[in-house]
Design an enzyme around this catalytic site. Sequence first.
Site, short mmCIF file in Angstrom:
data_model
loop_
_atom_site.label_atom_id
_atom_site.label_comp_id
_atom_site.label_asym_id
_atom_site.label_seq_id
_atom_site.Cartn_x
_atom_site.Cartn_y
_atom_site.Cartn_z
N SER A 61 15.35 -31.79 38.82
CA SER A 61 16.61 -31.65 39.57
C SER A 61 16.50 -31.15 41.03
CB SER A 61 17.22 -30.39 38.65
OG SER A 61 18.32 -30.00 39.32
N TYR A 109 17.22 -22.35 33.50
CA TYR A 109 16.95 -23.84 33.64
C TYR A 109 15.99 -24.33 34.99
CZ TYR A 109 18.80 -28.62 34.78
OH TYR A 109 19.14 -29.75 35.15
N1 NAD Z 1 24.20 -34.19 35.66
C1 NAD Z 1 23.72 -33.59 36.75
O1 NAD Z 1 24.35 -32.79 37.67
C2 NAD Z 1 22.15 -33.37 36.87
C3 NAD Z 1 21.75 -32.65 37.85
C4 NAD Z 1 20.39 -32.50 37.88
C5 NAD Z 1 19.39 -32.94 37.13
N2 NAD Z 1 20.01 -33.31 36.07
C6 NAD Z 1 18.98 -33.83 34.93
O2 NAD Z 1 19.23 -35.39 34.68
C7 NAD Z 1 18.72 -35.65 33.67
C8 NAD Z 1 19.45 -36.32 32.66
O3 NAD Z 1 20.71 -35.58 32.23
P1 NAD Z 1 22.00 -35.95 32.37
O4 NAD Z 1 22.91 -35.18 33.58
O5 NAD Z 1 22.52 -37.48 32.35
O6 NAD Z 1 22.76 -35.18 30.84
P2 NAD Z 1 23.03 -35.75 29.47
O7 NAD Z 1 23.49 -34.39 28.80
O8 NAD Z 1 23.96 -36.81 29.40
O9 NAD Z 1 21.77 -36.38 29.02
C9 NAD Z 1 20.66 -35.62 28.48
C10 NAD Z 1 20.18 -36.30 27.38
O10 NAD Z 1 19.03 -35.75 26.89
C11 NAD Z 1 19.14 -35.79 25.38
N3 NAD Z 1 18.23 -34.79 25.00
C12 NAD Z 1 18.37 -33.44 24.86
N4 NAD Z 1 17.54 -33.02 23.99
C13 NAD Z 1 16.81 -33.91 23.61
C14 NAD Z 1 15.61 -34.04 22.64
N5 NAD Z 1 15.13 -32.87 22.37
N6 NAD Z 1 15.28 -35.14 22.24
C15 NAD Z 1 15.67 -36.36 22.81
N7 NAD Z 1 16.72 -36.39 23.73
C16 NAD Z 1 17.36 -35.23 24.02
C17 NAD Z 1 20.58 -35.60 25.27
O11 NAD Z 1 21.03 -35.88 23.70
C18 NAD Z 1 21.35 -36.13 26.16
O12 NAD Z 1 21.83 -37.72 26.11
C19 NAD Z 1 18.30 -34.26 32.82
O13 NAD Z 1 16.92 -33.96 33.02
C20 NAD Z 1 19.14 -33.09 33.62
O14 NAD Z 1 18.20 -31.94 33.67
C21 NAD Z 1 21.17 -33.52 35.84
#
Ligand code: NAD
Length: 260
Positions: free
Chosen positions: A140, A153
């Site tokens: 992130s 986080y």
């Molecule tokens: N969306 C944003 O603005 C943003 C910003 C910075 C970083 N991120 C990072 O991007 C990545 C993807 O997140 P996203 O934004 O697509 O959100 P999201 O919630 O759509 O995706 C995360 C996925 O991880 C799965 N997950 C959670 N715990 C799990 C486990 N124990 N085992 C298997 N699967 C599990 C969830 O079911 C979900 O489908 C993450 O690492 C998040 O920290 C997102």
Amino acid sequence: MTSEQQGTGKVALVTGAAGGIGRAAAERLARSGWKVVAVDRDVAALNWAGGDANILAHVADITAMDANLGMVALAEDWGGGLDAMILNAAIPLGGGIDEVSMEALERAMAVNFYGPVMGIKASLPALRKRGGGSIVVTASMHGIVGEAENWAYVSTKHAVVGMVKSLARDHGWEGIRINAVCPGLTRGTGMTRDIEAHASEIYANLAATVPLQRWAEPDEMAAAIEFLVSPAASFINGVALPVDGGTGAGSGMRPPLKGR
Ligand SMILES: NC(=O)c1ccc[n+]([C@@H]2O[C@H](COP(=O)([O-])OP(=O)(O)OC[C@H]3O[C@@H](n4cnc5c(N)ncnc54)[C@H](O)[C@@H]3O)[C@@H](O)[C@H]2O)c1
């Protein structure tokens, strides 16, 4: 030539692939000819992957070592090997120091940090069998800078970036590149669904902090992930690549004004 340099027949595993950035990465890689194992703990949300012969949906919780070993074994059985490991699953955990319980912190560390640790441990033998490969962990922009009311986080993501930079130095000699992608605000994800649906003012205010004056689309993160696992990134190892529209390039003291 390592398998990573060949154009077709490559196999990737993506965790957190039920939606958001992980789904976009799985779909993008499949469009580019990769065979993709799409892993998530959310059975129902993984349904999207059912119709594509190049994508195999697999339900697993990445916080168990057995589950990580099992998903890598599945990639080898189904796809014939493993060339790229994309460790993307994570959970949010906001709040100040008095609001976050130790149990919640342990859970966030288990998913966001120990999960990728186990994913790397599980995948290295498979990548070695191919003569090398690539690992990308979704960190992130908060793996690089801090944020108010989000220390837990933020700490899990700083741990991820430290691990990536260190392990990149351990495994480059065997043709295994390890990088992190550091998203900024990305819409259309599970993490941001509530803000998008119920807090349009917060959503717009956050967009205004980004020099590009908008949230990213999940596919813009997927494009960076695809680049990092591709031969085009063959000399890129140990980076934490910001994909944040320029947000992390400044201190935030003077927010972007033009274009509002
Ligand atoms: N969306 C944003 O603005 C943003 C910003 C910075 C970083 N991120 C990072 O991007 C990545 C993807 O997140 P996203 O934004 O697509 O959100 P999201 O919630 O759509 O995706 C995360 C996925 O991880 C799965 N997950 C959670 N715990 C799990 C486990 N124990 N085992 C298997 N699967 C599990 C969830 O079911 C979900 O489908 C993450 O690492 C998040 O920290 C997102």
